[in-house]
Design an enzyme around this catalytic site. Structure first.
Site, mmCIF file in Angstrom:
data_model
loop_
_atom_site.group_PDB
_atom_site.id
_atom_site.type_symbol
_atom_site.label_atom_id
_atom_site.label_comp_id
_atom_site.label_asym_id
_atom_site.label_seq_id
_atom_site.Cartn_x
_atom_site.Cartn_y
_atom_site.Cartn_z
ATOM 1 N N SER A 1 0.851 -1.193 0.000
ATOM 2 C CA SER A 1 0.000 0.000 0.000
ATOM 3 C C SER A 1 0.879 1.233 0.000
ATOM 4 O O SER A 1 2.002 1.221 0.525
ATOM 5 C CB SER A 1 -0.895 0.022 1.239
ATOM 6 O OG SER A 1 -1.555 1.267 1.373
ATOM 7 N N TYR B 1 -2.035 -0.884 10.211
ATOM 8 C CA TYR B 1 -1.980 -1.128 8.763
ATOM 9 C C TYR B 1 -0.704 -0.530 8.173
ATOM 10 O O TYR B 1 0.020 -1.190 7.418
ATOM 11 C CB TYR B 1 -3.210 -0.509 8.116
ATOM 12 C CG TYR B 1 -3.321 -0.706 6.628
ATOM 13 C CD1 TYR B 1 -3.845 -1.879 6.102
ATOM 14 C CD2 TYR B 1 -2.925 0.303 5.736
ATOM 15 C CE1 TYR B 1 -3.979 -2.049 4.729
ATOM 16 C CE2 TYR B 1 -3.051 0.138 4.372
ATOM 17 C CZ TYR B 1 -3.581 -1.037 3.875
ATOM 18 O OH TYR B 1 -3.699 -1.209 2.517
ATOM 19 N N LYS C 1 2.187 -3.028 6.597
ATOM 20 C CA LYS C 1 2.416 -2.921 5.162
ATOM 21 C C LYS C 1 3.853 -2.485 4.860
ATOM 22 O O LYS C 1 4.451 -2.917 3.868
ATOM 23 C CB LYS C 1 1.418 -1.954 4.529
ATOM 24 C CG LYS C 1 0.005 -2.511 4.417
ATOM 25 C CD LYS C 1 -0.075 -3.703 3.475
ATOM 26 C CE LYS C 1 -1.509 -4.094 3.168
ATOM 27 N NZ LYS C 1 -1.620 -5.179 2.179
#
Length: 263
Positions: free
Chosen positions: A144, A157, A161
């Site tokens: 991401s 997150y 990531k």
């Protein structure tokens, strides 16, 4: 453009919706056979059936949770049983988070670590031996833009990531001698079912203009001022899986509509 993907075997996690499903369809259109993983068995079987009927390739559904050791073991075993291994692995399964660092419990950190990082580690262990027997392969990690440009409301997150991106880099160095190319893709805003679901929830009490909410998000974050379609990201991923990307090794590619603010 001939991509050299006919009769290759691709394992795709998160393969029943969003980017994963778009990748599956794009690979199938090139003649690749598929092993699709997702947790929702009924939806996964339906999508696999549709791919078989539309593209005339084999598509094996494996209902499993790749955030668990049992799930990744089952997925690797299914690829071995159906095709004697795989040529391509697309680590796509993932989910956004919503928390603060001070309030998030250890269990939530661990759950996302297992989903975003350990799934990739375990699937590399499970599928790389077969790639070596087949003479090489490709591994793609869908990370991401948040791996390098974090959003404040999802620190777990962002962190996991970023770890996935570094894992991709280090795995690339380890496997290139086996003619296994490893790369990472960092998408920006992509119109997946999760984004639509979230937008509908956020606007439910204010008129329900979920599309207007998404348009506002796009105007705020992306110079291109729109979300990507899953297919736009999938086409880039499929190219990286192909012989045409033979010199792409250990890199991270941004598909973000100009969202990244650094060089």
């Amino acid at each position: 453009m001939e991509l050299g993907l006919r009769d290759k075997v691709a394992v795709i996690t998160g393969g029943s919706a969003g980017i994963g499903l778009a990748v599956a369809r794009s690979l199938a259109a090139e003649g690749a056979h598929l092993v699709l993983a997702a947790r929702a068995a009924d939806r996964l079987e339906e999508e696999a059936r549709g791919i078989r009927e539309t593209y005339g390739v084999r598509a094996v559904p494996v209902a499993c949770d790749v955030a668990t050791r049992d799930g990744t073991t089952a997925l690797a075993a299914a690829a071995e049983e159906a095709f004697a291994g795989a040529d391509i692995l697309v680590n796509n399964a993932g989910a956004g988070s919503n928390e603060t660092i001070l309030d998030a419990p250890d269990e939530k950190w661990q759950a996302y670590w297992d989903l975003h990082v350990m799934a990739a580690v375990r699937l590399a262990r499970g599928l790389v031996p077969g790639m070596r027997r087949r003479g090489g392969g490709v591994i793609l990690h869908n990370a991401s833009i948040c791996a390098v440009q974090p959003l404040w409301y999802e620190p777990i997150y962002n962190v996991t990531k970023a770890a996935l991106m570094m894992f991709s880099k280090t795995l690339a160095a380890e496997l290139i001698g086996d003619d296994i190319r490893v790369n990472c893709v960092n998408p920006g805003l992509v119109l997946t079912p999760d984004w639509v679901k979230t937008a509908k929830e956020l606007t439910a009490d204010s008129g329900g203009d979920w599309q207007g909410h998404l348009d506002e998000v796009a105007r705020e974050h992306a110079p291109i001022k729109r979300f990507a379609t899953p297919e736009e990201v999938a086409d880039f991923i499929v190219f990286l899986c192909s012989d045409r990307a033979g010199y792409s090794v250990g890199s991270t590619y941004f598909v973000d509509g100009g969202m990244l603010k650094t060089v």
